[in-house]
Design an enzyme around this catalytic site. Structure first.
Site, PDB file in Angstrom:
ATOM      1  N   CYS A  18      52.378  39.314   9.821  1.00  0.00           N
ATOM      2  CA  CYS A  18      51.576  40.688  10.413  1.00  0.00           C
ATOM      3  C   CYS A  18      50.210  40.078  10.803  1.00  0.00           C
ATOM      4  O   CYS A  18      49.994  40.351  12.070  1.00  0.00           O
ATOM      5  CB  CYS A  18      52.038  41.969   9.248  1.00  0.00           C
ATOM      6  SG  CYS A  18      53.399  42.322   8.488  1.00  0.00           S
ATOM      7  N   ARG A  19      48.885  39.808   9.850  1.00  0.00           N
ATOM      8  CA  ARG A  19      48.304  40.230  10.122  1.00  0.00           C
ATOM      9  C   ARG A  19      47.303  38.400  10.965  1.00  0.00           C
ATOM     10  O   ARG A  19      46.819  39.003  12.141  1.00  0.00           O
ATOM     11  CB  ARG A  19      47.249  40.510   8.987  1.00  0.00           C
ATOM     12  CG  ARG A  19      46.719  42.264   7.797  1.00  0.00           C
ATOM     13  CD  ARG A  19      46.849  42.373   7.170  1.00  0.00           C
ATOM     14  NE  ARG A  19      47.389  40.831   6.087  1.00  0.00           N
ATOM     15  CZ  ARG A  19      46.903  41.629   4.973  1.00  0.00           C
ATOM     16  NH1 ARG A  19      45.864  41.728   4.464  1.00  0.00           N
ATOM     17  NH2 ARG A  19      47.724  40.658   3.943  1.00  0.00           N
ATOM     18  N   SER A  20      47.934  37.358  10.334  1.00  0.00           N
ATOM     19  CA  SER A  20      46.970  36.314  10.939  1.00  0.00           C
ATOM     20  C   SER A  20      47.765  35.888  11.922  1.00  0.00           C
ATOM     21  O   SER A  20      46.694  35.470  12.889  1.00  0.00           O
ATOM     22  CB  SER A  20      46.998  35.489   9.295  1.00  0.00           C
ATOM     23  OG  SER A  20      48.124  35.187   9.443  1.00  0.00           O
TER      24      SER A  20
ATOM     25  N   CYS B  95      46.239  35.301   5.997  1.00  0.00           N
ATOM     26  CA  CYS B  95      46.604  36.243   5.663  1.00  0.00           C
ATOM     27  C   CYS B  95      47.398  35.814   4.528  1.00  0.00           C
ATOM     28  O   CYS B  95      47.491  34.907   3.724  1.00  0.00           O
ATOM     29  CB  CYS B  95      47.508  37.416   6.082  1.00  0.00           C
ATOM     30  SG  CYS B  95      48.423  37.081   6.923  1.00  0.00           S
TER      31      CYS B  95
ATOM     32  N   ASP C 289      46.737  45.138   4.606  1.00  0.00           N
ATOM     33  CA  ASP C 289      47.829  44.908   4.502  1.00  0.00           C
ATOM     34  C   ASP C 289      49.202  45.556   4.619  1.00  0.00           C
ATOM     35  O   ASP C 289      49.169  46.797   4.483  1.00  0.00           O
ATOM     36  CB  ASP C 289      48.096  43.837   3.125  1.00  0.00           C
ATOM     37  CG  ASP C 289      50.184  43.845   2.821  1.00  0.00           C
ATOM     38  OD1 ASP C 289      50.735  43.576   4.466  1.00  0.00           O
ATOM     39  OD2 ASP C 289      50.501  43.227   2.274  1.00  0.00           O
TER      40      ASP C 289
ATOM     41  N   ASN D 176      51.984  35.450   6.601  1.00  0.00           N
ATOM     42  CA  ASN D 176      51.769  35.215   8.252  1.00  0.00           C
ATOM     43  C   ASN D 176      52.486  35.647   8.865  1.00  0.00           C
ATOM     44  O   ASN D 176      53.331  34.761  10.155  1.00  0.00           O
ATOM     45  CB  ASN D 176      51.511  33.064   7.720  1.00  0.00           C
ATOM     46  CG  ASN D 176      51.468  32.833   8.646  1.00  0.00           C
ATOM     47  OD1 ASN D 176      52.297  31.720   9.338  1.00  0.00           O
ATOM     48  ND2 ASN D 176      50.426  32.863  10.094  1.00  0.00           N
TER      49      ASN D 176
HETATM   50  P1  4NP Z   1      50.215  39.855   6.271  1.00  0.00           P
HETATM   51  O1  4NP Z   1      51.850  40.987   5.624  1.00  0.00           O
HETATM   52  O2  4NP Z   1      49.870  39.348   5.117  1.00  0.00           O
HETATM   53  O3  4NP Z   1      50.104  39.921   7.114  1.00  0.00           O
HETATM   54  O4  4NP Z   1      51.858  38.624   6.936  1.00  0.00           O
HETATM   55  C1  4NP Z   1      52.175  40.565   4.810  1.00  0.00           C
HETATM   56  C2  4NP Z   1      54.212  40.143   5.028  1.00  0.00           C
HETATM   57  C3  4NP Z   1      55.056  40.124   3.384  1.00  0.00           C
HETATM   58  C4  4NP Z   1      54.642  40.459   2.341  1.00  0.00           C
HETATM   59  C5  4NP Z   1      53.166  40.573   2.310  1.00  0.00           C
HETATM   60  C6  4NP Z   1      52.766  41.319   3.277  1.00  0.00           C
HETATM   61  N1  4NP Z   1      55.839  40.481   1.453  1.00  0.00           N
HETATM   62  O5  4NP Z   1      54.949  40.775   0.432  1.00  0.00           O
HETATM   63  O6  4NP Z   1      56.498  39.794   2.062  1.00  0.00           O
END
Ligand code: 4NP
Length: 152
Positions: A13-15, A8, A121, A11
């Protein structure tokens, strides 16, 4: 041995959630030694950090412990190491394809979007968004496990 890398943006939240869910399913199926699972982000802002507390919480409520995971950025070696690289959304996939093209490493078919739709996201969302993500990943991992069982 098959290997799967979930990717993602951050790294956190989702992955990591996908990694935890698939690993949990593999343990339940007695296949944890047959499939290597990992996760990474296309960005490096959160490298070294534990998953987002909201991902840790929803995983814990479902019997899955993410607390030991640490974020890292995807690297060229991942394109050689993993049989399957699964992007959470189209942006992640495009970034991976650019990385891979630069490194000359993309093997077509091995890098694809995890689901037919984007896993949204949830970073700026609330508990509902995390629940939606969990449900999508849970169902996707179910299907992936079935596919892996046929292939391992
Ligand atoms: P992820 O979520 O891609 O599912 O881990 C996010 C975590 C942090 C950010 C964006 C999405 N950020 O902009 O910091």
């Amino acid at each position: 041995m098959t290997s799967v890398l979930f990717v993602c943006l951050g790294n956190i939240c989702r992955s990591p959630l996908a990694e935890g869910i698939l690993r949990h399913r593999l343990v339940e199926a007695g296949l944890e030694r047959r499939v290597l699972v990992d996760s990474a982000g296309t960005g490096n802002w959160h490298a070294g950090k534990a998953p987002d507390p909201r991902s840790i919480e929803i995983a814990a409520r479902n019997g899955i412990d993410l607390s030991g995971l640490r974020a890292r950025q995807v690297g060229a070696a991942d394109f050689e190491r993993f049989d399957l690289i699964l992007a959470m959304d189209r942006d992640n996939l495009e970034t991976l394809e650019r990385f891979g093209a630069r490194a000359g490493l993309v093997r077509r078919g091995d890098v694809r979007r995890f689901l037919q739709t984007n896993v949204p996201d949830p970073y700026y969302g609330g508990p509902e968004e995390f629940q939606t993500v969990f449900d999508m990943l849970d169902e996707g991992c179910d299907r992936l496990l079935r596919d892996l069982v046929q292939g391992v």
